[in-house]
Design a protein around this motif. Structure first.
Motif, PDB file in Angstrom:
ATOM      1  N   GLU A   3      41.618  31.790  49.066  1.00 15.46           N
ATOM      2  CA  GLU A   3      41.285  31.566  47.728  1.00 15.46           C
ATOM      3  C   GLU A   3      41.262  30.278  46.908  1.00 15.46           C
ATOM      4  OE1 GLU A   3      40.189  34.468  45.080  1.00 15.46           O
ATOM      5  OE2 GLU A   3      39.252  34.533  46.780  1.00 15.46           O
ATOM      6  N   GLU A  27      44.256  41.289  36.676  1.00 15.26           N
ATOM      7  CA  GLU A  27      43.601  41.218  37.887  1.00 15.26           C
ATOM      8  C   GLU A  27      44.483  41.682  39.162  1.00 15.26           C
ATOM      9  OE1 GLU A  27      42.407  37.095  38.718  1.00 15.26           O
ATOM     10  OE2 GLU A  27      42.715  36.581  36.734  1.00 15.26           O
ATOM     11  N   SER A  30      38.550  40.794  46.193  1.00 12.80           N
ATOM     12  CA  SER A  30      38.844  40.369  44.723  1.00 12.80           C
ATOM     13  C   SER A  30      38.032  41.104  43.808  1.00 12.80           C
ATOM     14  CB  SER A  30      38.644  38.908  44.757  1.00 12.80           C
ATOM     15  OG  SER A  30      37.412  38.444  44.997  1.00 12.80           O
ATOM     16  N   SER A  31      38.544  40.609  42.456  1.00 14.39           N
ATOM     17  CA  SER A  31      37.929  41.300  41.259  1.00 14.39           C
ATOM     18  C   SER A  31      38.125  42.891  41.185  1.00 14.39           C
ATOM     19  CB  SER A  31      36.390  40.881  41.373  1.00 14.39           C
ATOM     20  OG  SER A  31      36.148  39.389  41.441  1.00 14.39           O
ATOM     21  N   LYS A  32      39.177  43.188  41.734  1.00 14.22           N
ATOM     22  CA  LYS A  32      39.636  44.720  41.593  1.00 14.22           C
ATOM     23  C   LYS A  32      40.470  44.889  40.091  1.00 14.22           C
ATOM     24  CE  LYS A  32      37.812  46.207  45.244  1.00 14.22           C
ATOM     25  NZ  LYS A  32      36.778  47.091  45.249  1.00 14.22           N
ATOM     26  N   THR A  33      40.475  46.268  39.832  1.00 11.89           N
ATOM     27  CA  THR A  33      41.204  46.567  38.755  1.00 11.89           C
ATOM     28  C   THR A  33      42.300  47.484  38.995  1.00 11.89           C
ATOM     29  OG1 THR A  33      39.854  48.449  37.983  1.00 11.89           O
ATOM     30  CG2 THR A  33      39.056  46.403  37.145  1.00 11.89           C
TER      31      THR A  33
END
Length: 82
Positions: free
Chosen positions: A15, A47, A71-74
């Motif tokens: 990342e 995040e 990535s970009s998960k809740t």
């Protein structure tokens, strides 16, 4: 659960940043020729990331490896095999 924290440096390298927060909140396993761990990780604020971590069979004596991640998960995103 096996020590998922050992893959944190692998994720940070991919990342290109560091994570002050790195907390597992859920996990699932899949037995293959070893074990895949699917782990929902809280990485700060609202995040989350989903990790796929592979643990080889004990006789192979290999370290945990970060196979892939999302990535970009809740918090409410379902943790599914990927």
């Amino acid at each position: 659960m096996y020590c998922f924290f050992k893959v944190k440096p692998q994720l940070e390298e991919k990342e290109g940043k560091t994570f002050d927060v790195f907390t597992a909140v859920e996990f699932k396993t899949q037995v293959v020729a070893g074990t895949n761990y699917f782990i929902k990780i809280h990485v700060g604020n609202d995040e989350f990331m989903h990790l796929r971590v592979f643990r080889s069979l004990p006789h192979e004596n290999k370290p945990l490896s970060l196979h892939s991640y999302q990535s970009s998960k809740t918090k409410h995103d379902e943790l599914a095999f990927f």
